[in-house]
Design a protein around this motif. Sequence first.
Motif, mmCIF file in Angstrom:
data_model
loop_
_atom_site.group_PDB
_atom_site.id
_atom_site.type_symbol
_atom_site.label_atom_id
_atom_site.label_comp_id
_atom_site.label_asym_id
_atom_site.label_seq_id
_atom_site.Cartn_x
_atom_site.Cartn_y
_atom_site.Cartn_z
ATOM 1 N N LYS A 1 -1.766 3.523 -2.717
ATOM 2 C CA LYS A 1 -1.300 4.889 -3.007
ATOM 3 C C LYS A 1 -2.462 5.839 -3.284
ATOM 4 O O LYS A 1 -2.397 7.033 -2.976
ATOM 5 N N LYS A 2 -3.558 5.308 -3.831
ATOM 6 C CA LYS A 2 -4.752 6.129 -4.098
ATOM 7 C C LYS A 2 -5.320 6.720 -2.816
ATOM 8 O O LYS A 2 -6.005 7.743 -2.833
ATOM 9 N N TYR A 3 -5.056 6.038 -1.697
ATOM 10 C CA TYR A 3 -5.599 6.459 -0.406
ATOM 11 C C TYR A 3 -4.555 7.173 0.456
ATOM 12 O O TYR A 3 -4.816 7.483 1.621
ATOM 13 N N LYS B 1 -2.306 -4.348 8.637
ATOM 14 C CA LYS B 1 -2.127 -2.964 9.059
ATOM 15 C C LYS B 1 -1.355 -2.197 7.985
ATOM 16 O O LYS B 1 -0.383 -2.704 7.429
ATOM 17 N N VAL B 2 -1.802 -0.970 7.690
ATOM 18 C CA VAL B 2 -1.108 -0.121 6.719
ATOM 19 C C VAL B 2 -0.842 1.247 7.351
ATOM 20 O O VAL B 2 -1.347 1.558 8.427
ATOM 21 N N TYR B 3 -0.066 2.062 6.651
ATOM 22 C CA TYR B 3 0.415 3.327 7.220
ATOM 23 C C TYR B 3 0.229 4.476 6.229
ATOM 24 O O TYR B 3 0.174 4.252 5.013
ATOM 25 N N ARG C 1 -9.831 -0.246 4.237
ATOM 26 C CA ARG C 1 -10.512 0.487 5.318
ATOM 27 C C ARG C 1 -9.579 1.602 5.764
ATOM 28 O O ARG C 1 -8.867 1.487 6.760
ATOM 29 N N GLU C 2 -9.559 2.701 4.985
ATOM 30 C CA GLU C 2 -8.566 3.750 5.224
ATOM 31 C C GLU C 2 -8.699 4.403 6.589
ATOM 32 O O GLU C 2 -7.700 4.810 7.184
ATOM 33 N N PRO D 1 -4.399 -14.047 -0.635
ATOM 34 C CA PRO D 1 -2.985 -14.365 -0.416
ATOM 35 C C PRO D 1 -2.087 -14.183 -1.631
ATOM 36 O O PRO D 1 -0.873 -14.026 -1.495
ATOM 37 N N GLY D 2 -2.662 -14.193 -2.849
ATOM 38 C CA GLY D 2 -1.839 -14.056 -4.048
ATOM 39 C C GLY D 2 -1.508 -12.633 -4.430
ATOM 40 O O GLY D 2 -0.776 -12.398 -5.392
ATOM 41 N N VAL D 3 -2.017 -11.648 -3.681
ATOM 42 C CA VAL D 3 -1.675 -10.243 -3.935
ATOM 43 C C VAL D 3 -0.200 -10.023 -3.613
ATOM 44 O O VAL D 3 0.291 -10.462 -2.570
ATOM 45 N N THR D 4 0.518 -9.348 -4.501
ATOM 46 C CA THR D 4 1.932 -9.073 -4.245
ATOM 47 C C THR D 4 2.095 -7.749 -3.515
ATOM 48 O O THR D 4 1.193 -6.905 -3.512
ATOM 49 N N ARG D 5 3.268 -7.586 -2.947
ATOM 50 C CA ARG D 5 3.585 -6.357 -2.205
ATOM 51 C C ARG D 5 3.454 -5.116 -3.090
ATOM 52 O O ARG D 5 2.837 -4.127 -2.694
ATOM 53 N N SER D 6 4.004 -5.165 -4.294
ATOM 54 C CA SER D 6 3.945 -3.992 -5.173
ATOM 55 C C SER D 6 2.518 -3.736 -5.656
ATOM 56 O O SER D 6 2.100 -2.574 -5.787
ATOM 57 N N GLN D 7 1.766 -4.797 -5.902
ATOM 58 C CA GLN D 7 0.371 -4.643 -6.315
ATOM 59 C C GLN D 7 -0.434 -3.949 -5.222
ATOM 60 O O GLN D 7 -1.236 -3.041 -5.505
ATOM 61 N N LEU D 8 -0.223 -4.357 -3.983
ATOM 62 C CA LEU D 8 -0.945 -3.737 -2.871
ATOM 63 C C LEU D 8 -0.570 -2.274 -2.732
ATOM 64 O O LEU D 8 -1.445 -1.406 -2.576
#
Length: 462
Positions: free
Chosen positions: A124-126, A211-213, A102-103, A112-119
């Motif tokens: 990055k596309k957004y 939350k993302v930045y 939700r950009e 929960p199994g998503v890794t930090r680098s995968q996320l």
Amino acid sequence: MNKTESLYEELRNSLKEHQVSRNETLREQHSHDESYHKPSPPDLVTFPESSHDVEIIVKIANAYEVPVTPYGLGTSLEGHVIPYHQGITIDFSEMNQVLEVRESDFLVKVQPGVTRSQLNKELKKYGLFFSVDPGADATLGGMAATNASGTTSVKYGVMRDQVRDLEVVLADGNVIHTGNLAQKSASGYNLNSLFVGSEGTLGCITELTLKVYGIPEHIVAARASFPTVDDAVKAVVSVLQAGVPIARVELVDEPSMKQANIFSDTRYKEQPTLFLEFHGNEPGLKHDVTFTKEIVEDHNCEEIYFEEDNAARNRLWEARHNLAYAYIHGNPGKKLMVTDVCVPISELAGAIKHAREAIDHLNLDGGILGHVGDGNYHILLMLNMDDSEEVNKAEQLNERIVGYALERGGTCTGEHGVGVGKMKYQQKEHGHALEVMKNIKKALDPDGRLNPYKLVHNREEN
């Protein structure tokens, strides 16, 4: 047919065949984390693909009265995922989908199994990124369970600060949400903060809204060398007191710089060093960089190099992140023990000086590093686990640095968590508040089946 065989058959009948295993190699892989704590394999390993699968596993575990231990990637450092009472390990590696970005709200919903680098690759596309960077490419479920921190916490905060909502399967198999999508709420107890850092003892996290930045317009990294650790730490305190909006500030002592150079094939000066990073717009960063340079020079900084090139910045932070592996590769046959404490910023210089004196006094092989911008530091020790005297000395060191931190209003762990390794300090740190925590555990998990004997320990648990 014994109890474990019956449990295995029921799980296989309720899930897909490949989602349940009693394979010896798989059980061994789930018997330990990256800590020095003694391994212990589970009876069975399960691989849920949905929240509903987790509900099924937990309800069957209740029916058979066996423990359940959530498992991410096993990168924890205090024995959090070691199933000392066997039972079922729930491996979340198959629940690894980024469900929604939700950009416009700067939010992301993940399994929960998503890794930090995968996320971060997806974000990055957004033009966005997720801020918490503990070094290891851990799963986000595991990071929430241990309230992970890391190199960027001085600017962006720790894992608890990023969680807007969690979906959690409780001990009785019921599913709850701990929050919502709103930026703030005055409704009800703060369940987000209760479950973040609960280390799998209160429920199994099956979905996270985080939350993302926005990716910073401009990034500058720096490496500053000092004659002493004390000079480096005092420089950090002065930079923070001056209000410089620094994004990362890491301390690496002289022994650790030597290990980093060997492992990462770098030629950095082998002195106490600060690794720094600044995020913002170009004009603002020029001012911050100039101001920081003046401050560190006032604290006897002998050299400071700034890096704007992306490859050079990545090389700098890879050297920092790979320090644990540098120590492991540099000490074959030994086991890495990593401990951490956190103190008020004003007490940090004294705490690190005390830690170095304790390491030297006990004649141990170790380095000091950490996220000194928020008062959190680590000691990396390489131990011969067959040498009881050396192991005893390491325990003495841990006692000393934890005692020093608690006496000065700090905590026994800034980010690694309690697991089994730091349980013995909980009473001293929390006093009667520990009884409140035990009552919460008993209310949500009355039979003590969720990751038992971790974080808090009720004697009546089975």
